[in-house]
Design an enzyme around this catalytic site. Structure first.
Site, mmCIF file in Angstrom:
data_model
loop_
_atom_site.group_PDB
_atom_site.id
_atom_site.type_symbol
_atom_site.label_atom_id
_atom_site.label_comp_id
_atom_site.label_asym_id
_atom_site.label_seq_id
_atom_site.Cartn_x
_atom_site.Cartn_y
_atom_site.Cartn_z
ATOM 1 N N ARG A 55 0.845 -1.210 0.000
ATOM 2 C CA ARG A 55 0.000 0.000 0.000
ATOM 3 C C ARG A 55 0.869 1.244 0.000
ATOM 4 O O ARG A 55 0.546 2.250 -0.642
ATOM 5 C CB ARG A 55 -0.936 -0.010 1.218
ATOM 6 C CG ARG A 55 -2.096 -0.969 1.031
ATOM 7 C CD ARG A 55 -2.948 -1.090 2.268
ATOM 8 N NE ARG A 55 -3.650 0.152 2.584
ATOM 9 C CZ ARG A 55 -4.387 0.278 3.696
ATOM 10 N NH1 ARG A 55 -4.465 -0.724 4.565
ATOM 11 N NH2 ARG A 55 -5.014 1.415 3.940
ATOM 12 N N HIS A 105 -6.139 7.271 12.431
ATOM 13 C CA HIS A 105 -5.755 5.856 12.351
ATOM 14 C C HIS A 105 -4.308 5.678 11.946
ATOM 15 O O HIS A 105 -3.935 4.609 11.465
ATOM 16 C CB HIS A 105 -6.691 5.124 11.373
ATOM 17 C CG HIS A 105 -8.096 5.024 11.903
ATOM 18 N ND1 HIS A 105 -9.185 4.834 11.091
ATOM 19 C CD2 HIS A 105 -8.587 5.124 13.170
ATOM 20 C CE1 HIS A 105 -10.291 4.803 11.843
ATOM 21 N NE2 HIS A 105 -9.942 4.982 13.088
ATOM 22 N N CYS A 113 7.911 1.484 16.983
ATOM 23 C CA CYS A 113 8.743 0.401 17.546
ATOM 24 C C CYS A 113 8.061 -0.177 18.787
ATOM 25 O O CYS A 113 7.873 0.544 19.777
ATOM 26 C CB CYS A 113 10.113 0.957 17.939
ATOM 27 S SG CYS A 113 11.168 -0.277 18.726
ATOM 28 N N ASN A 197 -20.734 12.385 -0.072
ATOM 29 C CA ASN A 197 -20.385 10.990 -0.316
ATOM 30 C C ASN A 197 -20.933 10.517 -1.660
ATOM 31 O O ASN A 197 -21.910 11.064 -2.151
ATOM 32 C CB ASN A 197 -20.948 10.126 0.825
ATOM 33 C CG ASN A 197 -20.106 8.879 1.068
ATOM 34 O OD1 ASN A 197 -18.911 8.953 1.273
ATOM 35 N ND2 ASN A 197 -20.747 7.735 1.002
#
Ligand code: BV8
Length: 233
Positions: A55, A105, A113, A197
């Site tokens: 991605r 997100h 890490c 939308n």
């Protein structure tokens, strides 16, 4: 005029970045449980690393579209009265010129890490197990919020929702919480709410106004109207 805009994968669709739940979307190739949960990473780290490395490569080739550019223009006019909260982990808002962007997100471009919790730019493919620049451990993971993990910036988002006069959701199916609940928080505090939308979503019924169409068309039009009505403050 204080504005909060929530964006989802639909705003990047016309930039060639696949969405999650449309036909042929990202989840089509994988079950969410197999690539976007801490358990999946524990069970099969290579599959998860390859999913995000792929991605990251795909997103590197994507360009912002007129919807991202319209929001960057809106920020140039509204300044710190505008906050873009994105569920997307791509950098297209920033590439279009937005700077006040909160990645709820996480971000594809960053690694985290597990040993020292340090966050750093991804140096290459994580499948190669590069060392953490802070502690040297070779177990970096994508700095992405998986299902069951705490999203980033919730305090800042709640404060912005409490103070905003306008809340817009762009290109999101409203399938994932707590993002899907932001419209209700804004509405409860008196904000005017609008959904921009391609089609109806799971939360369409919660908005004062709904405009259907591709983001690259409906977002620039909505931003222009907002600015036309927003005289010099
Ligand atoms: C958490 C990163 C605890 C990874 C993602 C109730 C309350 C709280 C939590 C839950 C709850 N019920 C269930 C939960 C748990 C869970 C959840 O919501 N599950 C769902 C499946 C029911 N939530 C969590 O685990 C979250 N963490 O809850 O922690 C907590 C709770 C409260 C307060 C504090 C802590 C963490 C969830 C994060 C998961 N990570 N992404 C990655 O990218 O790989 S989710 C992923 O899917 C996206 O990030 C996004 O958030 C989500 C939805 O995707 P969309 O962006 O909406 O995209 P989608 O494909 O679904 O839809 C595209 C839309 O665009 C469509 O409507 C389409 O019509 C439209 N469109 C398409 N083309 C265009 C267009 N629109 C305009 N123009 C176009 N051209």
């Amino acid at each position: 005029m204080r504005v909060v805009v929530l964006t989802g994968a639909g705003i990047s669709a016309e930039s060639g970045v696949p969405t999650f739940r449309d036909a042929g979307g990202l989840w089509e190739g994988h079950r969410v449980e197999d690539v976007a949960t801490p358990e999946a990473f524990e069970r099969d780290p290579d599959t998860v690393q390859r999913f995000y490395d792929a991605r990251r490569h795909a997103v590197a080739l994507a360009e912002p579209n007129p919807a991202h550019e319209a929001l960057a223009r809106l920020e140039r006019e509204l300044g710190d009265e505008l906050l873009v909260v994105t569920q997307n982990i791509d950098p297209l808002h920033e590439r279009a010129g937005s700077s006040r962007v909160l990645h709820l997100h996480g971000e594809l471009a960053l690694a985290r890490c597990p040993a020292c919790a340090g966050r750093s730019p991804v140096p290459g493919d994580l499948i190669e197990r590069p060392p953490c620049p802070a502690c040297g451990e070779r177990m970096l993971r994508p700095d992405v919020v998986w299902f069951g993990e705490m999203p980033y910036g919730l305090d800042e988002i709640e404060a912005a929702l409490a103070a905003c006069e306008v809340f817009a959701a762009i290109g999101t199916s409203g399938a994932v919480h707590p993002a899907a609940g932001f419209v209700s928080t804004a509405r409860a505090r008196g904000a005017r709410t609008v959904e921009l939308n391609l089609a109806s979503s799971e939360i369409t019924g919660l908005f004062d106004e709904v405009r259907h169409g591709p983001a690259s068309t409906v977002v620039p039009a909505w931003c222009a109207e907002l600015l036309a009505g927003h005289g010099p403050s």
